[in-house]
Design an enzyme around this catalytic site. Structure first.
Site, PDB file in Angstrom:
ATOM      1  N   CYS A 332       0.864  -1.349   0.197  1.00  0.00           N
ATOM      2  CA  CYS A 332      -0.064   0.007   0.014  1.00  0.00           C
ATOM      3  C   CYS A 332       0.966   1.315  -0.097  1.00  0.00           C
ATOM      4  CB  CYS A 332      -1.076  -0.070   1.192  1.00  0.00           C
ATOM      5  SG  CYS A 332      -2.316   0.984   0.999  1.00  0.00           S
ATOM      6  N   HIS A 432      -3.513  -5.289   1.470  1.00  0.00           N
ATOM      7  CA  HIS A 432      -3.323  -5.726   2.827  1.00  0.00           C
ATOM      8  C   HIS A 432      -3.888  -7.306   3.161  1.00  0.00           C
ATOM      9  CE1 HIS A 432      -2.144  -1.726   4.143  1.00  0.00           C
ATOM     10  NE2 HIS A 432      -3.229  -1.190   3.426  1.00  0.00           N
TER      11      HIS A 432
END
Length: 491
Positions: A332, A432
């Site tokens: 991310c 994630h």
């Protein structure tokens, strides 16, 4: 109906990290065992660990764990207000799973009347769907400066007229002072809501504690509902703070920079539990050890954390690490840092501007005002490897473009995801939770150079830990029910 002497029960703590989250999870699991249709609830959460729900919203990671304990699907109503700090004085305000605004502390204090309406709306919906609601407070109800317009602790309890359990952590020391001091900071009506205490994380001879318990009950006129033991080896998603390092003898070294605004560090829980992995978080000023794999984590302030990395000497460390054949993964915000630049033209995470990034992937990122929230599952292909099942979730406000995206880390349902460097040493992904799935975790570790057949089943570890904490908490529930039934037999 459930036959319980409450519809809503609140768990508050004398301090942050007293054990509120785990006590709520334990009570949810115990009520589930009794056949009660129960849901967790946290009116307001401030945390950088979050989860994406199936209805496409964002809630605190702890509430997602508590929903698993309750045997129900996580929903945005379980955490209607989520604050994600982006600086020491500002935070992203998320209402009912969606970003509402970026506010400083003073502006949010004025906004609390609006937030309380959202809290009560969600609580009402849950009451219409579930037999019982177990609520987690935030921080401590004794914060005098936060009493006005409180929506997180006693302000909520008073609004819905529910009983409260007070949890204190004896491992910190001063447990009796914490409890008595908290009571002294409350109003008479608030004190009357507390039906008993839970002392958490006790280790030692319980007989040595009993005189103190007797004194506390006599002093306050309220019962100690139970003393919970310090349980080692638990696998439970942390609400926010990075858990203390565990003794690990794994031979495969993974290093993670502990970014000031690191988000979703639960991404690394599966790696911490792997018997062959030695995972280390490196904080400001600490030496950077040699590693097989370096992982750059997510961030709530990508440009700010990128500046921190640069000031700490990480670019030179990464160059040396790669020169000697090491691998790098960015997740991310960490993925965005691997590119050439990170631009924030709208000031989404702070001041508007563009920052030069690490230059390890041929791509550029621009932070957008719209946050992408999605659960991802399906078959994929890890670059340079065999097909592998991939699962995860996306929480980001950035859009990346560049040639590196033509070498995806994964291909999911025909869509390219992430990127790899031409030499195959650097991999970036927006996903994630990718290590939580055993086959994806094993494939990524093989890519990074770990030659082992060990697989960590995080779901099984989590379920076993939830059952352990529930078993330990069972006497608390029994005494609580007895106290409430005596106090209000007609309920």
């Amino acid at each position: 109906m459930s036959g319980l002497p409450f519809r809503t029960l609140m768990v508050q703590g004398t301090t942050s990290d007293a054990g509120k989250s785990t006590v709520v999870a334990a009570l949810c699991r115990l009520l589930l065992r009794r056949g009660v249709h129960v849901a967790p609830f946290k009116p307001q959460n401030m945390a950088l660990n979050s989860a994406v729900t199936k209805d496409g919203g964002e809630i605190g990671r702890a509430q997602a764990l508590q929903a698993i304990a309750a045997g129900v699907e996580p929903h945005t109503d379980m955490n209607p207000v989520l604050l994600k700090p982006s600086s020491d004085t500002g935070a992203q305000v998320i209402i009912h799973g969606r970003v509402r605004a970026e506010m400083n502390a003073r502006d949010y204090h004025q906004y609390k009347t609006v937030a309380m309406a959202a809290v009560l709306e969600s609580h009402g919906r849950l009451l219409s769907q579930y037999q019982a609601i177990v609520v987690e407070g935030a921080g401590s109800p004794a914060e005098i400066n936060l009493r006005d317009r409180d929506i997180a602790n006693m302000g909520f309890a008073e609004a819905v007229d529910c009983p409260v359990i007070l949890v204190a952590d004896i491992d910190r020391g001063g447990v009796f002072a914490h409890i008595v001091g908290t009571l002294d900071c409350l109003s008479a009506s608030e004190r009357s809501r507390i039906v008993g205490f839970v002392i958490n994380r006790f280790r030692g001879d319980i007989s040595l504690l009993e005189p103190g318990l007797a004194w506390l009950e006599e002093k306050t006129g309220k019962p100690v509902l139970g003393v919970l033991p310090y349980l080692h080896g638990m696998y439970l998603d942390a609400e926010d703070a990075v858990q203390p390092a565990q003794e690990n003898t794994g031979h495969f070294r993974i290093v993670v920079p502990s970014l000031p605004r690191m988000s979703n560090h639960t991404d690394f829980d599966a790696l911490r539990a792997h018997p062959d992995v030695d995972l280390r978080f490196v904080r400001a000023g600490e030496p950077m050890p040699a590693a097989d794999l370096v992982i750059l984590p997510g961030s709530k302030n990508t440009r700010g954390d990128l500046a921190w990395l640069q000031s700490q000497g990480w670019p030179a460390y990464l160059a040396r690490h790669l020169r000697y054949g090491g691998k790098v993964i960015g997740i991310c915000g960490g993925f965005q840092m691997l590119g050439r630049t990170v631009a924030d033209p709208h000031g989404v995470e702070g001041g508007a501007g563009t920052s030069p990034a690490l230059g390890l992937l041929d791509l550029d990122t621009e932070l957008a005002q719209e946050k992408r929230l999605a659960q991802v599952s399906g078959s994929g292909v890890l670059a340079g490897g065999a097909p592998v099942e991939v699962r995860g979730y996306e929480i980001h406000m950035g859009v990346s473009n560049g040639a590196a995206l033509g070498r995806p880390a994964f291909v999911i349902d025909g869509r390219h995801e992430g990127a790899c460097s031409e030499d195959g040493q650097v991999l970036g992904t927006y996903l994630h939770g990718v290590f939580d799935h055993p086959s994806a975790c094993a494939a990524l570790l093989r890519w990074a150079g770990l030659k082992t057949g060990h697989v960590v089943d995080t779901s099984a570890l989590r379920e076993a830990s939830l059952d352990r904490i529930a078993d330990a908490t069972a006497p608390v529930l029994e005494r609580l029910l007895s106290v409430l039934e005596r106090a209000a037999p007609a309920q």
